[in-house]
Design an enzyme around this catalytic site. Structure first.
Site, mmCIF file in Angstrom:
data_model
loop_
_atom_site.group_PDB
_atom_site.id
_atom_site.type_symbol
_atom_site.label_atom_id
_atom_site.label_comp_id
_atom_site.label_asym_id
_atom_site.label_seq_id
_atom_site.Cartn_x
_atom_site.Cartn_y
_atom_site.Cartn_z
ATOM 1 C CG HIS A 200 -2.030 1.026 1.128
ATOM 2 N ND1 HIS A 200 -3.239 0.739 0.523
ATOM 3 C CD2 HIS A 200 -2.118 2.317 1.532
ATOM 4 C CE1 HIS A 200 -4.021 1.805 0.576
ATOM 5 N NE2 HIS A 200 -3.367 2.787 1.184
ATOM 6 C CG ASP B 258 -2.614 6.357 0.406
ATOM 7 O OD1 ASP B 258 -3.481 5.955 -0.391
ATOM 8 O OD2 ASP B 258 -2.626 6.078 1.617
ATOM 9 C CG HIS C 28 -2.933 -0.194 4.566
ATOM 10 N ND1 HIS C 28 -3.813 -0.721 3.644
ATOM 11 C CD2 HIS C 28 -3.449 1.018 4.884
ATOM 12 C CE1 HIS C 28 -4.795 0.134 3.433
ATOM 13 N NE2 HIS C 28 -4.619 1.195 4.176
ATOM 14 C CD GLU D 43 -6.864 3.192 1.367
ATOM 15 O OE1 GLU D 43 -6.246 4.122 0.840
ATOM 16 O OE2 GLU D 43 -6.596 2.740 2.499
ATOM 17 C CG HIS E 97 -10.516 5.352 3.868
ATOM 18 N ND1 HIS E 97 -10.542 6.638 4.369
ATOM 19 C CD2 HIS E 97 -9.227 4.938 3.966
ATOM 20 C CE1 HIS E 97 -9.313 6.977 4.745
ATOM 21 N NE2 HIS E 97 -8.495 5.977 4.500
ATOM 22 C CG HIS F 272 -9.150 1.259 5.894
ATOM 23 N ND1 HIS F 272 -9.064 2.328 6.757
ATOM 24 C CD2 HIS F 272 -8.107 1.387 5.024
ATOM 25 C CE1 HIS F 272 -8.016 3.071 6.416
ATOM 26 N NE2 HIS F 272 -7.412 2.519 5.370
ATOM 27 C CG ASP G 294 -1.161 3.748 4.672
ATOM 28 O OD1 ASP G 294 -1.225 4.437 3.628
ATOM 29 O OD2 ASP G 294 -2.012 3.817 5.567
HETATM 30 ZN ZN LIG Z 1 -5.637 3.106 4.250
#
Ligand SMILES: [Zn+2]
Length: 402
Positions: free
Chosen positions: A33, A35, A226, A137, A164, A205, A330
């Site tokens: 993961h 972002d 993650h 995600e 999420h 999540h 993450d």
């Molecule tokens: Zn996340």
């Protein structure tokens, strides 16, 4: 010696870093993961323009760029097509973020190999490239319809984090009030269609109850892309022992994450002051200012460190098994543990795991072999199901009881 100095100097007093680098050159890291796509979207100068952001230069103060992916010996990455649940136009935003990832692949063809199958990891490695995998995600972009799943799959999506930080109409989040007993009838249809398409179901999540309900019905291995061990840090985003143990029979994996509040129990306790009952921070216009304000009031926040992340990996391995653990950093352009400030630092984490006594073979499993096995098995299940099962149709309202 304090912990921070121990991390800085540890690599100089033994040859663990050299061993880690050898292991990672054999089995380059497959990170679950990152972002970066959202970082590029909200960057004030680039505003979603990949070329303007310029991944070829080192971004001091940020955590991900090509020079440091190379330094970190990263061989594959799940890039997150993320959006906050509250974003307007969720279907459009998901599509824009998938497009952004594909534009990263297109902008740097000598660096990234567009990866759509498990075998692309080896292909990328042979060409000295990084396999670029697309993840969504948060299922908010489905807008309660099953059709986008097939369109996302056609666009290259191979992993989907169901939700999420907020519960959706069909799946409960770890950091929100439950609304669906974990997963309702429409949620089960989403799981079934992800199985049929050969997309990895990601339980990071989701609420603990949702994790259990998905494990009850999934026909393929799952991932927690993650998440850490709840028994070491009791943030609801982390996985409880019963779920970790079920990964053995499911064949899936949990990918240890670096998010400081999911890593360090002292920090988690310190942060409780500013969080709701589910451990979620209220949206702040300026999170950094909000944090400084808290520190002014309550003293310096405890720090999460690389050593804490290693503790989680050890605990995850003890509970789930060495075949069920990977790394899901993450990195999101925000806070990270001391010693793991950017994607160039992965070898230092593996050096610590060498010191903890992991064999080279087990380190290769953690680095990439486990996640590749999951991808391959998810692919095979999808191929089998597509021969026997028609596409699942409809929307939330077509699933009674949902
Ligand atoms: Zn996340």
């Amino acid at each position: 010696m304090d912990e921070e100095r121990a991390i800085r100097t540890g690599d100089m007093v033994d040859n663990a870093l050299a061993v880690a680098r050898t292991v990672l050159s054999r089995a380059p890291l497959f990170d679950g993961h990152n972002d970066l796509p959202w970082v590029i979207r909200i960057d004030r100068a680039a505003r979603g323009d990949v070329l303007a952001y310029d991944l070829l230069r080192v971004h001091e103060g940020a955590d991900t760029d090509i020079p440091r992916l190379r330094e970190g010996i990263v061989g594959a990455q799940f890039w997150a097509a993320f959006q906050p649940t509250s974003a307007s136009h969720p279907a459009r935003t998901t599509m824009e973020q998938i497009d952004l990832i594909r534009r990263i692949e297109e902008a740097y063809p000598d660096v990234f190999l567009p990866a759509r199958r498990a075998s692309d990891y080896e292909k990328a490695k042979a060409r000295g490239k990084i396999a670029s995998f697309i993840a969504v995600e948060g299922g908010v972009g489905l807008e309660n319809s099953l059709s986008p799943l097939r369109v996302w799959h056609a666009a290259g999506v191979r992993l989907m984090t169901l939700c999420h930080n907020e519960s959706l109409d069909w799946v409960d989040s770890a950091t929100d009030a439950p609304r669906n007993g974990g997963l309702n009838a429409f949620g089960r249809a989403v799981v079934g269609e992800l199985n049929r398409l050969g997309i990895v179901i990601d339980l990071a999540h989701t609420s603990h109850e949702a994790m259990r309900r998905v494990l009850d019905v999934t026909e393929a291995p799952v991932a927690l892309s993650h998440s850490n061990a709840f028994s070491l840090c009791d943030h609801p985003r982390n996985a409880p022992d019963d779920v970790l143990r079920r990964l053995r029979t499911n064949g899936g994996l949990v990918m240890a994450t670096f998010v400081p509040g999911f890593v360090s129990q002292p920090l988690r306790d310190w942060l409780r002051r500013s969080r709701d009952g589910y451990g979620k921070a209220p949206l702040a216009a300026d999170p950094k200012a909000q944090f400084s304000e808290l520190e002014a009031k309550h003293g310096t926040a405890p720090k999460a460190t690389l050593l804490d992340v290693a503790d989680h990996i050890v605990r995850l391995v003890e509970t789930a098994g060495v075949g069920q653990v990977g790394i899901g950093s993450d990195y999101f352009g925000g806070a990270s543990p001391v010693g793991l400030e950017n994607v160039g630092r992965f070898p230092h984490l593996f050096a610590e795991l060498v010191r903890r006594g992991f064999s080279e073979r087990d380190l290769e499993k953690l680095s990439s072999l486990n996640v590749i096995r999951v991808l391959r098995r998810v692919e095979r299940v999808g191929e089998r199901l597509r021969k026997t099962r028609p596409p699942a149709l409809g929307r939330l309202e077509d699933y009674p009881g949902a």
